[in-house]
Design a protein around this motif. Structure first.
Motif, PDB file in Angstrom:
ATOM      1  N   ASN A 105       5.801  -7.028  -0.872  1.00 11.89           N
ATOM      2  CA  ASN A 105       4.780  -7.104   0.180  1.00 11.89           C
ATOM      3  C   ASN A 105       3.818  -5.921   0.169  1.00 11.89           C
ATOM      4  N   ASP A 106       4.313  -4.717  -0.133  1.00 15.68           N
ATOM      5  CA  ASP A 106       3.423  -3.550  -0.163  1.00 15.68           C
ATOM      6  C   ASP A 106       2.362  -3.692  -1.245  1.00 15.68           C
ATOM      7  N   LEU A 107       2.793  -4.109  -2.428  1.00 20.04           N
ATOM      8  CA  LEU A 107       1.836  -4.323  -3.514  1.00 20.04           C
ATOM      9  C   LEU A 107       0.882  -5.462  -3.165  1.00 20.04           C
ATOM     10  N   TRP A 108       1.405  -6.510  -2.579  1.00 23.08           N
ATOM     11  CA  TRP A 108       0.568  -7.644  -2.182  1.00 23.08           C
ATOM     12  C   TRP A 108      -0.498  -7.210  -1.190  1.00 23.08           C
ATOM     13  N   GLN A 109      -0.157  -6.345  -0.261  1.00 23.29           N
ATOM     14  CA  GLN A 109      -1.136  -5.885   0.725  1.00 23.29           C
ATOM     15  C   GLN A 109      -2.286  -5.128   0.077  1.00 23.29           C
ATOM     16  N   ARG A 110      -2.009  -4.426  -1.006  1.00 25.44           N
ATOM     17  CA  ARG A 110      -3.088  -3.755  -1.737  1.00 25.44           C
ATOM     18  C   ARG A 110      -4.066  -4.783  -2.295  1.00 25.44           C
TER      19      ARG A 110
END
Length: 147
Positions: A105-110
């Protein structure tokens, strides 16, 4: 009956359990390898498409099409159109990876934040509006929601 009489039975159960676990792990590994292979193939296709389209020869052919001529009119150079389309395809690819839990999710938010920023570029937005019908409905709904 003594404990030693149960050893062959217990050993058989342990062996059977290990065999079942190995088969399950193999199945998961095979699925992951297939997914990884599909992702690599798709990435290469996107790269090949951009390379082929972003040529003078293709651009000359495309200018003979009313559809492409209209789309090129929303940018200064055809390269801007090709890059915008490639970015849209890349975002949809990342969207699919997120939906299948391949990226966290953190990478996706980027990626979501980058997409949101790109949607503020008028030429990118114009190309998106003209090409969004070529994307999946689910992705279009997502991409429209992040503006």
């Amino acid at each position: 009956m003594t404990l030693f009489e149960f050893v062959p039975f217990i050993s058989s159960l342990i062996f059977a359990g290990l065999l079942v676990m190995s088969l399950l792990q193999f199945s998961t590994l095979r699925k992951n390898m297939r997914l990884q292979t599909e992702q690599q193939i798709y990435a290469r296709i996107i790269e090949a498409r951009l390379h082929l389209e972003n040529t003078e020869t293709f651009t000359k052919m495309a200018m003979e099409s009313l559809v492409f001529a209209k789309r090129f009119s929303s940018v200064d150079k055809p390269e801007q159109y090709y890059i915008s389309v490639a970015l849209s395809d890349l975002f949809e690819f990342m969207f699919r990876l997120h939906k299948t839990n391949v990226i966290d999710n953190d990478l996706w938010q980027r990626w979501v934040n980058l997409a949101r920023m790109l949607r503020t570029i008028p030429k990118f937005e114009s190309v998106w509006q003209q090409t969004k019908e070529s994307h999946t409905k689910e992705f279009v709904e997502f991409f429209e929601s992040i503006k």
